[in-house]
Design a protein around this motif. Structure first.
Motif, PDB file in Angstrom:
ATOM      1  N   ASN A  83       2.216   1.735  -3.478  1.00  0.00           N
ATOM      2  CA  ASN A  83       1.150   2.274  -4.326  1.00  0.00           C
ATOM      3  C   ASN A  83       0.955   3.764  -4.088  1.00  0.00           C
ATOM      4  OD1 ASN A  83      -0.476   0.758  -6.309  1.00  0.00           O
ATOM      5  ND2 ASN A  83      -0.614  -0.767  -4.688  1.00  0.00           N
ATOM      6  N   LYS A  84       1.005   4.166  -2.813  1.00  0.00           N
ATOM      7  CA  LYS A  84       0.807   5.581  -2.470  1.00  0.00           C
ATOM      8  C   LYS A  84       1.939   6.434  -3.051  1.00  0.00           C
ATOM      9  CE  LYS A  84      -0.896   9.087  -0.039  1.00  0.00           C
ATOM     10  NZ  LYS A  84       0.151  10.110  -0.209  1.00  0.00           N
TER      11      LYS A  84
ATOM     12  N   GLY B 137      -2.876  -5.597  -5.184  1.00  0.00           N
ATOM     13  CA  GLY B 137      -1.974  -4.472  -4.960  1.00  0.00           C
ATOM     14  C   GLY B 137      -0.920  -4.365  -6.049  1.00  0.00           C
TER      15      GLY B 137
ATOM     16  N   ARG C  46       0.829  -1.213   0.000  1.00  0.00           N
ATOM     17  CA  ARG C  46       0.000   0.000   0.000  1.00  0.00           C
ATOM     18  C   ARG C  46       0.860   1.259   0.000  1.00  0.00           C
ATOM     19  NH1 ARG C  46      -3.787  -2.998   4.329  1.00  0.00           N
ATOM     20  NH2 ARG C  46      -5.203  -4.018   2.862  1.00  0.00           N
TER      21      ARG C  46
ATOM     22  N   GLN D 173      -5.317  -9.939  -1.868  1.00  0.00           N
ATOM     23  CA  GLN D 173      -5.105  -8.496  -1.702  1.00  0.00           C
ATOM     24  C   GLN D 173      -3.720  -8.078  -2.188  1.00  0.00           C
ATOM     25  OE1 GLN D 173      -5.889  -7.941   2.470  1.00  0.00           O
ATOM     26  NE2 GLN D 173      -8.110  -7.941   2.225  1.00  0.00           N
TER      27      GLN D 173
END
Length: 291
Positions: A164-165, A259, A161, A255
């Protein structure tokens, strides 16, 4: 976790209003750098010496701050800055009675902001590489270490995550170069802005990490194959399911895979933005040469 906003003194926010704020931020980054190499304890003397060395390499002009009196202004620059940071709560003194010294520490709430300053100053440009390597190492351990549990998968998800950010932020910030592109009125300024701005800040520091031989795709292939093999390894899943439950493990693997699909999608969009910017730059250069 306790609400750390309650610990922050009102004077803390004065940094953002101060005309000297860049000087204070630079000082905090320097102290933070020293902080990490000194077992997280710095004496007041070491702080002053580090700041003195730092300010000696540049020309610094300070204005009198709202919390300073005439005597503060007479102090040497390093002492004056350190005193202000202590007074406003950006730094804190801890007395060591065993060694009879005063140590300077960065409070937890201030450390959050110092990390943000470091990020804005571009000191963590290799975060994308760190996160992808973390994910790679974590999944390798999860797949091969018999002591592994689902907490490793959760950590891998956190890193996915964060990656990704970072990529999303990079993508959203690429458009600022189009604005600069249109502001340039002569060929020399445009070329300088392109080489020192876009090429240096985006291509060399960020984009190349994703596109060179030691890149995201090198790790992605292994990670995706591991996820597929873990899903299909029924004895392995059964062995883990006694502790964790097969359903939750499969959910986390799904998940993670999603991602990585998101990461690929963002990199694809960055490729398109990169091509668009290069094409627009060439067109603009041609226009300025032949206007």
């Amino acid at each position: 976790m306790a609400n750390q906003f309650l610990e922050i003194p009102d004077s803390f926010w004065g940094l953002f209003r101060s005309k000297n704020r860049q000087i204070y931020i630079d000082a905090l980054l320097k102290i933070n750098e020293e902080y990490q190499y000194s077992n997280y304890f710095l004496s007041r003397e070491i702080c002053i010496q580090a700041l003195s060395d730092h300010f000696a390499r540049q020309k610094v002009t300070m204005e009198q701050d709202e919390l300073e009196d005439d005597f503060d202004v007479l102090e040497p620059l390093a002492t004056r800055v350190l005193n202000w940071l202590l007074r406003t709560g950006w730094l804190r003194k801890v007395d060591d009675y065993n060694t009879m010294t005063v140590n300077i520490v960065i409070p937890d709430y201030a450390a959050v902001f110092v990390d943000a300053f470091s990020h804005l100053a571009g000191e963590d440009e290799d975060d994308t590489q760190v996160y992808i390597q973390n994910i790679y190492a974590i999944l390798f351990a999860f797949k091969n270490d018999p002591r592994a549990n689902i907490s490793l998968l959760k950590t891998a998800l956190v890193n996915t995550r964060k990656l990704n950010k970072i990529l999303q932020d990079m993508l959203h910030n690429m458009d600022k170069f189009f604005g600069k592109l249109l502001e340039q009125r002569d060929y020399g300024s445009l070329l300088k802005d392109h080489l020192e701005g876009y090429v240096e800040e985006v291509v060399n520091k960020k984009y190349h990490i994703l596109k060179t031989s030691d890149n995201f795709y090198l790790y992605k292939t292994d990670i995706k194959s591991w996820i597929a093999s873990m899903r299909e390894d029924i004895p392995w899943l059964t062995r883990l399911s006694g502790r964790e439950g097969t359903g939750e493990i499969l959910e986390k693997l799904d998940q993670l895979e999603k991602g990585f699909d998101d990461i690929e999608h963002r990199i694809s969009n960055m490729d398109k933005e990169h091509s668009r910017y290069v094409k627009a730059t060439v067109t603009r250069m041609g226009y300025l040469l032949n206007q």
